[in-house]
Design an enzyme around this catalytic site. Sequence first.
Site, PDB file in Angstrom:
ATOM      1  N   GLU A  11     -31.403 -15.128  14.922  1.00  0.00           N
ATOM      2  CA  GLU A  11     -32.202 -16.066  16.476  1.00  0.00           C
ATOM      3  C   GLU A  11     -32.550 -18.154  15.680  1.00  0.00           C
ATOM      4  OE1 GLU A  11     -36.168 -14.133  16.425  1.00  0.00           O
ATOM      5  OE2 GLU A  11     -35.780 -14.022  18.126  1.00  0.00           O
TER       6      GLU A  11
ATOM      7  N   GLY B  65     -35.150 -13.022  13.033  1.00  0.00           N
ATOM      8  CA  GLY B  65     -35.253 -14.125  13.207  1.00  0.00           C
ATOM      9  C   GLY B  65     -33.853 -15.694  12.564  1.00  0.00           C
TER      10      GLY B  65
ATOM     11  N   GLU C  53     -36.014  -6.145  15.540  1.00  0.00           N
ATOM     12  CA  GLU C  53     -37.196  -6.126  16.080  1.00  0.00           C
ATOM     13  C   GLU C  53     -37.889  -4.468  15.718  1.00  0.00           C
ATOM     14  OE1 GLU C  53     -35.554  -8.495  16.761  1.00  0.00           O
ATOM     15  OE2 GLU C  53     -36.131 -10.387  16.156  1.00  0.00           O
TER      16      GLU C  53
ATOM     17  N   ALA D 186     -37.142 -12.457  10.086  1.00  0.00           N
ATOM     18  CA  ALA D 186     -38.616 -13.540   9.582  1.00  0.00           C
ATOM     19  C   ALA D 186     -39.304 -12.873   9.082  1.00  0.00           C
ATOM     20  CB  ALA D 186     -39.949 -13.813  10.768  1.00  0.00           C
TER      21      ALA D 186
HETATM   22  C1  HXC Z   1     -39.810 -10.035   4.684  1.00  0.00           C
HETATM   23  C2  HXC Z   1     -37.173  -9.625   2.691  1.00  0.00           C
HETATM   24  C3  HXC Z   1     -36.811  -9.373   4.725  1.00  0.00           C
HETATM   25  C4  HXC Z   1     -37.718  -9.838   5.533  1.00  0.00           C
HETATM   26  C5  HXC Z   1     -35.310  -8.366   2.819  1.00  0.00           C
HETATM   27  N1  HXC Z   1     -36.180  -8.981   2.261  1.00  0.00           N
HETATM   28  N2  HXC Z   1     -35.799  -8.949   4.321  1.00  0.00           N
HETATM   29  N3  HXC Z   1     -38.980  -9.563   2.951  1.00  0.00           N
HETATM   30  N4  HXC Z   1     -38.790  -9.860   4.806  1.00  0.00           N
HETATM   31  N5  HXC Z   1     -37.287  -9.783   6.666  1.00  0.00           N
HETATM   32  C6  HXC Z   1     -36.562  -9.177   0.594  1.00  0.00           C
HETATM   33  C7  HXC Z   1     -37.219  -7.535   0.391  1.00  0.00           C
HETATM   34  O1  HXC Z   1     -38.353  -6.489   0.980  1.00  0.00           O
HETATM   35  C8  HXC Z   1     -36.327  -7.486  -0.690  1.00  0.00           C
HETATM   36  O2  HXC Z   1     -37.812  -7.721  -2.265  1.00  0.00           O
HETATM   37  C9  HXC Z   1     -35.402  -8.421  -0.773  1.00  0.00           C
HETATM   38  O3  HXC Z   1     -35.663  -8.728  -0.275  1.00  0.00           O
HETATM   39  C10 HXC Z   1     -34.215  -8.338  -0.845  1.00  0.00           C
HETATM   40  O4  HXC Z   1     -34.193  -7.011   0.324  1.00  0.00           O
HETATM   41  P1  HXC Z   1     -33.354  -5.541  -0.094  1.00  0.00           P
HETATM   42  O5  HXC Z   1     -33.844  -4.315   1.568  1.00  0.00           O
HETATM   43  O6  HXC Z   1     -33.869  -4.863  -0.907  1.00  0.00           O
HETATM   44  O7  HXC Z   1     -31.855  -5.304  -0.124  1.00  0.00           O
HETATM   45  P2  HXC Z   1     -30.820  -4.509   0.698  1.00  0.00           P
HETATM   46  O8  HXC Z   1     -31.430  -3.324   0.195  1.00  0.00           O
HETATM   47  O9  HXC Z   1     -29.223  -5.263   0.319  1.00  0.00           O
HETATM   48  O10 HXC Z   1     -31.395  -4.792   2.536  1.00  0.00           O
HETATM   49  C11 HXC Z   1     -30.729  -5.907   3.413  1.00  0.00           C
HETATM   50  C12 HXC Z   1     -31.260  -5.699   4.614  1.00  0.00           C
HETATM   51  C13 HXC Z   1     -33.066  -5.395   4.967  1.00  0.00           C
HETATM   52  C14 HXC Z   1     -30.443  -5.102   5.440  1.00  0.00           C
HETATM   53  C15 HXC Z   1     -31.310  -7.205   4.889  1.00  0.00           C
HETATM   54  O11 HXC Z   1     -33.898  -6.081   3.452  1.00  0.00           O
HETATM   55  C16 HXC Z   1     -33.131  -5.349   5.961  1.00  0.00           C
HETATM   56  O12 HXC Z   1     -33.525  -4.693   6.417  1.00  0.00           O
HETATM   57  N6  HXC Z   1     -33.946  -6.606   5.866  1.00  0.00           N
HETATM   58  C17 HXC Z   1     -34.997  -6.711   6.705  1.00  0.00           C
HETATM   59  C18 HXC Z   1     -34.021  -6.927   8.176  1.00  0.00           C
HETATM   60  C19 HXC Z   1     -34.776  -7.358   9.640  1.00  0.00           C
HETATM   61  O13 HXC Z   1     -36.134  -6.054   9.750  1.00  0.00           O
HETATM   62  N7  HXC Z   1     -35.367  -8.650  10.341  1.00  0.00           N
HETATM   63  C20 HXC Z   1     -36.054  -8.402  11.239  1.00  0.00           C
HETATM   64  C21 HXC Z   1     -37.591  -9.124  10.814  1.00  0.00           C
HETATM   65  S1  HXC Z   1     -38.206  -9.283  12.329  1.00  0.00           S
HETATM   66  P3  HXC Z   1     -38.306  -6.836  -2.799  1.00  0.00           P
HETATM   67  O14 HXC Z   1     -39.415  -7.869  -3.358  1.00  0.00           O
HETATM   68  O15 HXC Z   1     -39.387  -5.804  -1.643  1.00  0.00           O
HETATM   69  O16 HXC Z   1     -37.872  -5.811  -3.888  1.00  0.00           O
HETATM   70  C22 HXC Z   1     -38.032 -10.541  12.985  1.00  0.00           C
HETATM   71  C23 HXC Z   1     -39.293 -11.120  13.807  1.00  0.00           C
HETATM   72  C24 HXC Z   1     -39.031 -12.520  14.597  1.00  0.00           C
HETATM   73  O17 HXC Z   1     -37.418 -11.340  12.518  1.00  0.00           O
HETATM   74  C25 HXC Z   1     -39.910 -12.165  15.830  1.00  0.00           C
HETATM   75  C26 HXC Z   1     -41.227 -10.693  15.414  1.00  0.00           C
HETATM   76  C27 HXC Z   1     -41.935 -11.327  15.414  1.00  0.00           C
END
Ligand code: HXC
Length: 257
Positions: free
Chosen positions: A111, A108, A131, A65
């Site tokens: 999911e 997400g 998360e 998400a």
């Molecule tokens: C918003 C995101 C994002 C996310 C990546 N990006 N994941 N933006 N929400 N979930 C964006 C980054 O900010 C970045 O933009 C660009 O995508 C590229 O990501 P990087 O991090 O630079 O890439 P990399 O170093 O290759 O790392 C990849 C990754 C990492 C390991 C997947 O992006 C990451 O850990 N993402 C978050 C994963 C996560 O925690 N997902 C769960 C979300 S919560 P910019 O513009 O900053 O360069 C969820 C919850 C559901 O899903 C229900 C809860 C309420």
Amino acid sequence: MTYETVLLERKGRVALLTLHRPEALNALDLRVMTEVVAAAEELDRDPEVGCIVLTGSAKAFAAGADIKEMRPRSYMDMYLSDWFTTWDRLGQVRTPTLAAVSGYALGGGCELAMMCDILLAADTARFGQPEIKLGVIPGIGGSQRLTRAVGKAKAMELCLTGRTMDAVEAERAGLVSRIVPADELLSEALAVAETVAGMSKPVAMMAKEAVNRAFETTLAEGVRFERRLFHAAFATADQEEGMSAFVDKRPPRFTHR
Ligand code: HXC
């Protein structure tokens, strides 16, 4: 309809939906959610669509998400908007769905993949519910569907530590049906989808509904439900065609009726 964050292609009776928000690794914001659900519902209404494939990019099926969109929200914002509830409509789609996952399927994204009926993974796929590292828990069914798919031990560890698993671990745990080399993922996914779409659509819908019922009910009720659907299959022209084709030693020509 046209969509901005999801590309829709038709290949015969197969529909391919590709998440397309490359600047954010397909992070699932409100627009993506609205568009994916609208596209899936549009395809579900189309009798010419026998299977829907959902995929992302090579690097990310979806990295979760959208964290930036959620960050400023309050409890009241989330509660009153019933945040993420729209995703539940994807689970109401009756046409078989297949998730073709390459790269990250986190939060997400994991999911969303688990909401699909068949889950194929590229050897590059990574799954997880991270998360907890953001101070929240899964919100699109992850704690429930992951637990049903892989059991309590692994689901609990993944949800409590945020650790991700690779494709081999995911297959061994029963989360994905098969692993394919990354460069063959799409062609294999489309081939599987074409096979499904070549079956009788109403009967495929019954099969999907019957399997899904196993997650909702007792064994006795589930077997009874299956038996009723099995009987109902004999009301279709496709049952007559399928069995006649077998006896005549020819391929069936299903009319999806
Ligand atoms: C918003 C995101 C994002 C996310 C990546 N990006 N994941 N933006 N929400 N979930 C964006 C980054 O900010 C970045 O933009 C660009 O995508 C590229 O990501 P990087 O991090 O630079 O890439 P990399 O170093 O290759 O790392 C990849 C990754 C990492 C390991 C997947 O992006 C990451 O850990 N993402 C978050 C994963 C996560 O925690 N997902 C769960 C979300 S919560 P910019 O513009 O900053 O360069 C969820 C919850 C559901 O899903 C229900 C809860 C309420």
